[in-house]
Design an enzyme around this catalytic site. Structure first.
Site, PDB file in Angstrom:
ATOM      1  CG  ASP A   1      -1.945   1.093   1.210  1.00  0.00           C
ATOM      2  OD1 ASP A   1      -3.141   0.756   1.233  1.00  0.00           O
ATOM      3  OD2 ASP A   1      -1.577   2.285   1.176  1.00  0.00           O
TER       4      ASP A   1
ATOM      5  CD  GLN B   1     -14.483  -0.185  -2.609  1.00  0.00           C
ATOM      6  OE1 GLN B   1     -15.713  -0.264  -2.461  1.00  0.00           O
ATOM      7  NE2 GLN B   1     -13.814  -0.958  -3.429  1.00  0.00           N
TER       8      GLN B   1
ATOM      9  CG  HIS C   1      -8.354  -2.858  -2.106  1.00  0.00           C
ATOM     10  ND1 HIS C   1      -9.215  -2.072  -2.831  1.00  0.00           N
ATOM     11  CD2 HIS C   1      -8.108  -2.182  -0.950  1.00  0.00           C
ATOM     12  CE1 HIS C   1      -9.477  -0.967  -2.147  1.00  0.00           C
ATOM     13  NE2 HIS C   1      -8.834  -1.012  -1.001  1.00  0.00           N
TER      14      HIS C   1
HETATM   15  P1  5GP Z   1      -9.422   1.653   0.584  1.00  0.00           P
HETATM   16  O1  5GP Z   1      -9.552   3.017   1.229  1.00  0.00           O
HETATM   17  O2  5GP Z   1     -10.183   1.627  -0.740  1.00  0.00           O
HETATM   18  O3  5GP Z   1      -9.765   0.504   1.478  1.00  0.00           O
HETATM   19  O4  5GP Z   1      -7.880   1.477   0.272  1.00  0.00           O
HETATM   20  C1  5GP Z   1      -7.236   2.028  -0.819  1.00  0.00           C
HETATM   21  C2  5GP Z   1      -5.763   1.985  -0.549  1.00  0.00           C
HETATM   22  O5  5GP Z   1      -5.094   2.112  -1.790  1.00  0.00           O
HETATM   23  C3  5GP Z   1      -5.256   3.135   0.335  1.00  0.00           C
HETATM   24  O6  5GP Z   1      -4.753   2.604   1.555  1.00  0.00           O
HETATM   25  C4  5GP Z   1      -4.187   3.807  -0.506  1.00  0.00           C
HETATM   26  O7  5GP Z   1      -3.038   4.150   0.228  1.00  0.00           O
HETATM   27  C5  5GP Z   1      -3.879   2.772  -1.571  1.00  0.00           C
HETATM   28  N1  5GP Z   1      -3.485   3.332  -2.850  1.00  0.00           N
HETATM   29  C6  5GP Z   1      -4.098   4.337  -3.533  1.00  0.00           C
HETATM   30  N2  5GP Z   1      -3.464   4.575  -4.693  1.00  0.00           N
HETATM   31  C7  5GP Z   1      -2.445   3.689  -4.754  1.00  0.00           C
HETATM   32  C8  5GP Z   1      -1.416   3.461  -5.729  1.00  0.00           C
HETATM   33  O8  5GP Z   1      -1.317   4.096  -6.763  1.00  0.00           O
HETATM   34  N3  5GP Z   1      -0.522   2.476  -5.448  1.00  0.00           N
HETATM   35  C9  5GP Z   1      -0.587   1.738  -4.296  1.00  0.00           C
HETATM   36  N4  5GP Z   1       0.353   0.809  -4.117  1.00  0.00           N
HETATM   37  N5  5GP Z   1      -1.535   1.937  -3.355  1.00  0.00           N
HETATM   38  C10 5GP Z   1      -2.447   2.901  -3.590  1.00  0.00           C
END
Ligand code: 5GP
Ligand code: ZN
Length: 148
Positions: free
Chosen positions: A39, A102, A108
């Site tokens: 992440d 999200q 994910h």
């Molecule tokens: P969510 O909030 O949808 O559960 O998690 C999304 C996650 O994706 C976040 O923790 C954020 O840091 C990660 N993320 C967003 N953009 C990117 C990216 O371009 N590359 C990587 N490796 N992680 C990302």
């Protein structure tokens, strides 16, 4: 929660582009159905995301095979995180929809190493409605179970 929100259309979202190798990632593992990578935000060192290779938005949109593969990859990652970073705890986190937290709308699961006083917080406002309500909720869910 992260500030960035990815509203890209299916197939062009940030994780689809990452799966396709169009944007860089620190990849840890991949198999036919899943990919695991660091992440970008690293809430704690060793914070890994396990995503489906196929674009699907939420838990409701992935196949049973993808669901099984994601949890197997998550366990592989958890074992690697434990061996490499030795955290005293670990939390799996998976958000569905903006209200669910999200921010990237490609399925994910977070594998998140945990430490004392690491600043992670999820409020847990217990209601404890009593046995009759629990039985009613369970009956509603049993009636709604998909037939398979
Ligand atoms: P969510 O909030 O949808 O559960 O998690 C999304 C996650 O994706 C976040 O923790 C954020 O840091 C990660 N993320 C967003 N953009 C990117 C990216 O371009 N590359 C990587 N490796 N992680 C990302
Ligand atoms: Zn996608």
């Amino acid at each position: 929660m992260p500030m960035f929100v990815d509203h890209s259309p299916p197939g062009q979202c940030i994780f689809c582009r990452l799966v396709a190798g169009e944007i860089p990632s620190a990849k840890v593992y991949e198999d036919a159905l899943t990919i695991a990578f660091m992440d970008i935000g690293q809430v704690n060192p060793g914070h890994v995301l396990v995503a489906t290779k196929r674009h699907a938005v939420t838990l409701l949109d992935i196949t049973p095979e993808e669901a099984g593969a994601v949890l197997q990859t998550a366990q592989r990652m958890a074992r690697a995180v434990q061996a490499a970073f030795d955290p005293p705890g670990m939390t799996l986190f998976q958000a569905n929809g903006p209200v669910g937290g999200q921010t990237v709308f490609h399925f994910h699961l977070h594998v998140l190493p945990r430490h004392e006083d690491d600043g992670m917080a999820l409020a847990w406002p217990r209601k404890e409605p009593g046995a009759a309500v629990l039985q009613d909720h369970a009956a509603r869910l049993r009636a709604a179970l998909p037939a398979d």
